[in-house]
Design a protein around this motif. Sequence first.
Motif, PDB file in Angstrom:
ATOM      1  N   GLY A  37       0.844  -1.194   0.000  1.00  0.00           N
ATOM      2  CA  GLY A  37       0.000   0.000   0.000  1.00  0.00           C
ATOM      3  C   GLY A  37       0.869   1.230   0.000  1.00  0.00           C
ATOM      4  O   GLY A  37       1.858   1.293   0.725  1.00  0.00           O
ATOM      5  N   PHE A  38       0.505   2.236  -0.813  1.00  0.00           N
ATOM      6  CA  PHE A  38       1.424   3.363  -1.020  1.00  0.00           C
ATOM      7  C   PHE A  38       0.761   4.737  -0.925  1.00  0.00           C
ATOM      8  O   PHE A  38       1.415   5.756  -1.153  1.00  0.00           O
ATOM      9  CB  PHE A  38       2.123   3.218  -2.377  1.00  0.00           C
ATOM     10  CG  PHE A  38       1.162   3.010  -3.525  1.00  0.00           C
ATOM     11  CD1 PHE A  38       0.612   4.087  -4.198  1.00  0.00           C
ATOM     12  CD2 PHE A  38       0.819   1.720  -3.925  1.00  0.00           C
ATOM     13  CE1 PHE A  38      -0.269   3.901  -5.246  1.00  0.00           C
ATOM     14  CE2 PHE A  38      -0.068   1.518  -4.971  1.00  0.00           C
ATOM     15  CZ  PHE A  38      -0.622   2.614  -5.640  1.00  0.00           C
ATOM     16  N   ASP A  39      -0.548   4.775  -0.606  1.00  0.00           N
ATOM     17  CA  ASP A  39      -1.227   6.064  -0.421  1.00  0.00           C
ATOM     18  C   ASP A  39      -2.495   5.832   0.399  1.00  0.00           C
ATOM     19  O   ASP A  39      -2.766   4.717   0.847  1.00  0.00           O
ATOM     20  CB  ASP A  39      -1.539   6.742  -1.768  1.00  0.00           C
ATOM     21  CG  ASP A  39      -2.449   5.907  -2.672  1.00  0.00           C
ATOM     22  OD1 ASP A  39      -3.116   4.970  -2.172  1.00  0.00           O
ATOM     23  OD2 ASP A  39      -2.497   6.179  -3.885  1.00  0.00           O
ATOM     24  N   ARG A  40      -3.306   6.882   0.582  1.00  0.00           N
ATOM     25  CA  ARG A  40      -4.473   6.770   1.472  1.00  0.00           C
ATOM     26  C   ARG A  40      -5.501   5.767   0.969  1.00  0.00           C
ATOM     27  O   ARG A  40      -6.245   5.201   1.762  1.00  0.00           O
ATOM     28  CB  ARG A  40      -5.137   8.151   1.634  1.00  0.00           C
ATOM     29  CG  ARG A  40      -4.325   9.091   2.492  1.00  0.00           C
ATOM     30  CD  ARG A  40      -4.992  10.449   2.729  1.00  0.00           C
ATOM     31  NE  ARG A  40      -3.967  11.415   3.084  1.00  0.00           N
ATOM     32  CZ  ARG A  40      -3.563  12.403   2.294  1.00  0.00           C
ATOM     33  NH1 ARG A  40      -4.132  12.597   1.122  1.00  0.00           N
ATOM     34  NH2 ARG A  40      -2.598  13.214   2.682  1.00  0.00           N
ATOM     35  N   GLU A  41      -5.563   5.548  -0.342  1.00  0.00           N
ATOM     36  CA  GLU A  41      -6.549   4.614  -0.896  1.00  0.00           C
ATOM     37  C   GLU A  41      -6.062   3.167  -0.813  1.00  0.00           C
ATOM     38  O   GLU A  41      -6.826   2.260  -0.475  1.00  0.00           O
ATOM     39  CB  GLU A  41      -6.860   4.957  -2.369  1.00  0.00           C
ATOM     40  CG  GLU A  41      -7.726   6.188  -2.575  1.00  0.00           C
ATOM     41  CD  GLU A  41      -6.970   7.489  -2.293  1.00  0.00           C
ATOM     42  OE1 GLU A  41      -5.813   7.609  -2.750  1.00  0.00           O
ATOM     43  OE2 GLU A  41      -7.507   8.359  -1.589  1.00  0.00           O
ATOM     44  N   THR A  42      -4.792   2.944  -1.139  1.00  0.00           N
ATOM     45  CA  THR A  42      -4.316   1.563  -1.286  1.00  0.00           C
ATOM     46  C   THR A  42      -3.864   0.925   0.026  1.00  0.00           C
ATOM     47  O   THR A  42      -3.840  -0.306   0.136  1.00  0.00           O
ATOM     48  CB  THR A  42      -3.152   1.496  -2.304  1.00  0.00           C
ATOM     49  OG1 THR A  42      -2.092   2.361  -1.860  1.00  0.00           O
ATOM     50  CG2 THR A  42      -3.616   1.929  -3.695  1.00  0.00           C
ATOM     51  N   ILE A  43      -3.515   1.736   1.013  1.00  0.00           N
ATOM     52  CA  ILE A  43      -3.042   1.174   2.293  1.00  0.00           C
ATOM     53  C   ILE A  43      -4.146   0.381   3.007  1.00  0.00           C
ATOM     54  O   ILE A  43      -3.925  -0.774   3.389  1.00  0.00           O
ATOM     55  CB  ILE A  43      -2.436   2.279   3.189  1.00  0.00           C
ATOM     56  CG1 ILE A  43      -1.071   2.709   2.624  1.00  0.00           C
ATOM     57  CG2 ILE A  43      -2.287   1.800   4.630  1.00  0.00           C
ATOM     58  CD1 ILE A  43      -0.477   3.951   3.267  1.00  0.00           C
TER      59      ILE A  43
END
Length: 254
Positions: A37-43
């Motif tokens: 995960g690398f941002d607020r959506e994917t984490i």
Amino acid sequence: MLFDTHVHLNVEQFEGEVAETIERAKEAGVEYMTVVGFDRETIPKAIELAETYNFIYAAVGWHPVDAVDMTDEDLDWLEELAGHPRVVALGEMGLDYHWDKSPKDVQKDVFRRQIHLAKKVNMPIIIHDREAHDDIVDLLEEENAGEVGGIMHCFGGTAETAKRCMDMNFYISFGGPVTFKNAKLPKEVSREIPMDRLLVETDCPFLAPHPYRGKRNEPAYVKLVAEKIAELKEIPYEELAEQTTKNAKQLFRL
């Protein structure tokens, strides 16, 4: 027995198709994977997948392209998530000089802050390096990142750069480009990486290996990466699959 150390089953390209994608990976011999995960959506989606499947683990970090968006609250959130039982690494983090959304000084600051966090929580880090080899390794050395070590994800640098990274306790991970017909460097470098420092990955849905280049990548294709490296090293595929899985488990403390 394969461990795909870098997948993005948490992005829109796999929406509604995660279960069957995982099934194909299982059929190809992929026993474990780490969803990054690398941002607020994917984490949150990475955490959710790791909680749902007992063979999937999560990594959480802030991508350098979006460094300009990271707040103090986001860093606190990453620290909180580092304590989650299914989170095995921080990242991906690093520098990306291909895209210019985030200025280089902002990227470096966000990268440093995440390294400091990794040292605080004692977790390995996953490094994203695009067109920034020297700056990445210099910064890792300056910050004494060898304390935690980690993964040089989808490595595209020279053997000399790889050695500097391995000297800091980093593993070198190869993805689809090692299979590309015109990609001489990753082939040459993969031959030189010691077996106990080697990992394989897909970075799916990106960078699909030959013969799927240009199409959507998926974890099942990590077998093609492993087969190509075994061929380049002139060793049995089974030996490479077993050792890279052992390496990943050791790094992630599984």
